[in-house]
Scaffold this motif. Structure first.
Motif, PDB file in Angstrom:
ATOM      1  N   TRP A  41       0.843  -1.192   0.000  1.00 38.50           N
ATOM      2  CA  TRP A  41       0.000   0.000   0.000  1.00 38.50           C
ATOM      3  C   TRP A  41       0.880   1.244   0.000  1.00 38.50           C
ATOM      4  N   TRP A  47      -6.846   4.502   1.045  1.00 40.69           N
ATOM      5  CA  TRP A  47      -6.102   3.272   1.337  1.00 40.69           C
ATOM      6  C   TRP A  47      -5.622   3.185   2.781  1.00 40.69           C
ATOM      7  N   TRP A  50      -6.034   0.108   5.399  1.00 40.59           N
ATOM      8  CA  TRP A  50      -5.178  -1.084   5.447  1.00 40.59           C
ATOM      9  C   TRP A  50      -4.116  -1.014   6.549  1.00 40.59           C
ATOM     10  N   GLN A  54      -3.984  -3.111  10.311  1.00 37.85           N
ATOM     11  CA  GLN A  54      -2.843  -3.851  10.832  1.00 37.85           C
ATOM     12  C   GLN A  54      -2.499  -3.379  12.241  1.00 37.85           C
ATOM     13  N   VAL A  59      -6.262  -6.991  10.982  1.00 37.93           N
ATOM     14  CA  VAL A  59      -5.609  -7.882  10.013  1.00 37.93           C
ATOM     15  C   VAL A  59      -5.337  -9.242  10.648  1.00 37.93           C
ATOM     16  N   ILE A  72       0.946  -6.354   5.756  1.00 42.76           N
ATOM     17  CA  ILE A  72       0.525  -5.133   5.072  1.00 42.76           C
ATOM     18  C   ILE A  72       1.759  -4.243   4.964  1.00 42.76           C
ATOM     19  N   THR A  94      -2.575  -1.910  -3.548  1.00 40.31           N
ATOM     20  CA  THR A  94      -3.605  -0.902  -3.762  1.00 40.31           C
ATOM     21  C   THR A  94      -3.221  -0.092  -4.994  1.00 40.31           C
ATOM     22  N   LEU A 223      -8.165  -2.782  -4.636  1.00 40.45           N
ATOM     23  CA  LEU A 223      -7.179  -3.727  -4.115  1.00 40.45           C
ATOM     24  C   LEU A 223      -7.140  -4.869  -5.115  1.00 40.45           C
ATOM     25  N   LEU A 240      -9.071 -10.722   3.233  1.00 39.54           N
ATOM     26  CA  LEU A 240      -8.899  -9.325   2.830  1.00 39.54           C
ATOM     27  C   LEU A 240     -10.240  -8.591   2.794  1.00 39.54           C
ATOM     28  N   TRP A 244     -11.220  -5.353   5.155  1.00 38.70           N
ATOM     29  CA  TRP A 244     -11.657  -4.088   4.559  1.00 38.70           C
ATOM     30  C   TRP A 244     -12.992  -3.626   5.128  1.00 38.70           C
ATOM     31  N   THR A 247     -13.018  -2.651   8.868  1.00 35.78           N
ATOM     32  CA  THR A 247     -12.300  -1.398   9.101  1.00 35.78           C
ATOM     33  C   THR A 247     -13.073  -0.198   8.577  1.00 35.78           C
TER      34      THR A 247
END
Length: 361
Positions: A41, A47, A50, A54, A59, A72, A94, A223, A240, A244, A247
């Motif tokens: 990323w 973005w 991501w 983490q 994640v 990540i 990304t 992504l 993933l 996403w 979050t």
């Protein structure tokens, strides 16, 4: 800079050459199932979920659910992140839709866009001095990063009023220099993206006469994951998607937890919370998987990608071997294709977003 350098024209040509000179596309190489993956990323408002995921343990939560380890990985330079993915050093990245097409896909790397994360809804704009209508741009020198999303936006803006790129003269200007260039009295037209665009709006006599909000859904942020890797390891796609949507649901909240999440993302991006929120206001975030599936499955996406590929081909971004805009095949939900159906290297795969929408992750 809070926004990634969007568009990589000349780098795309280099990537095509590198891919042609290297091994065959990854989709042709058999793979063994794996448990560890790396997703790249770079800094951009859309973005930042991501790295925050983490940091917040989201994640790890989803990776653990599927017995995986997901790294990540920040790459400070956007173009370099896409090139690392194209070269096989990252399993996913990304990337903007135009660059996914012109770098890995045009280079022969079979790539699947599994999350349509957002679209620019005013983050990109055309600025004029001494006029408040786009038609006044005719005959002017227009400063922009050539072969980038800015170049595409200019073409779309001109087309919307019956003009063509031949009606102006473009002057190649880096994103680092665009603000200073537009400040010069003799420069009366420019195209840029945020945060530079927001600075340029404050220039004396400057007016924004066209923006990405006028072409909603066309400048997309994705992504993408290597198709062969995804096919062998479908749980990666599930994890993933889970990361996403958990979050983005959190960051959309207007309570203390949502505010704290956005503030943490701003810090990771190296900016202040209020500036980060300003960029989010011109970024249409697909936080709802149902909306993302609908957008990915709609005929409008094929129309958009037709425009993007026609522009990219006209600028030579498919490489010297491409004989037509159909050279790079694309696949869409519902078994729809665009371009060479026997050579699909960019796939819009809504299946993992659909699992999220159905609560089946």
């Amino acid at each position: 800079m809070l926004n990634r350098i969007r568009g990589a024209g000349k780098i795309a040509l280099m990537a095509c050459a590198l891919m042609a000179a290297s091994c065959s596309p990854s989709s042709n190489a058999p793979q063994e199932p794996r448990t560890e993956f790396s997703i790249g990323w770079s800094i951009y408002a859309g973005w930042m979920p991501w790295p925050y995921a983490q940091q917040a343990g989201i994640v790890k939560k989803w990776a653990d659910k599927y017995g995986l380890k997901i790294n990540i990985v920040q790459v400070n330079d956007y173009v370099e992140s896409v090139n690392q993915y194209t070269a096989g050093k990252l399993d996913g990245v990304t990337v903007a839709n135009m660059d996914a097409l012109t770098i890995p896909a045009a280079g022969g790397k079979d790539t699947s866009a599994i999350i349509v994360g957002d679209y620019s809804n005013g983050n990109d704009g055309i600025m004029l001095k001494g006029a408040d209508k786009l038609a006044a741009i005719k005959g002017r020198q227009v400063y922009l990063a050539e072969l980038s999303v800015s170049h595409y936006l200019l073409a779309r803006g001109l087309g919307s009023i019956g003009m063509a790129l031949t009606d102006v003269k473009t002057v190649n200007t880096s994103d680092a220099d665009i603000v200073a260039a537009f400040a010069a009295p003799e420069v009366t037209a420019a195209v840029a993206w945020n945060p530079q665009l927001s600075v340029m709006r404050a220039a004396p006599g400057a007016k924004q006469v066209f923006s990405s909000a006028d072409i909603p859904g066309e400048i997309l942020d994705l992504l993408v994951v290597d198709t062969a890797t995804l096919k062998t390891n479908p749980n990666l796609g599930k994890a993933l998607a889970g990361i996403w949507y958990e979050t983005t649901a959190l960051m959309q909240r207007q309570d203390a937890e949502g505010k704290a999440a956005r503030a943490a993302m701003a810090k990771l991006a190296g900016t202040k919370p209020e500036l980060f929120d300003n960029q989010l206001s011109t970024t249409y975030l697909y936080a709802d998987p149902k909306a993302a599936v609908a957008a990915t499955s709609a005929p409008a996406l094929i129309t958009t990608m037709t425009r993007v590929r026609d522009f990219s081909y006209s600028k030579g971004l498919f490489g010297q071997g491409a004989k037509s805009a159909d050279a790079v095949g694309m696949a869409f939900p519902g078994n729809k294709t665009l371009g060479d159906a026997s050579h699909i290297t960019l796939r819009f795969d809504a299946s993992y977003m659909q699992m999220a929408a159905d609560g089946k992750l």
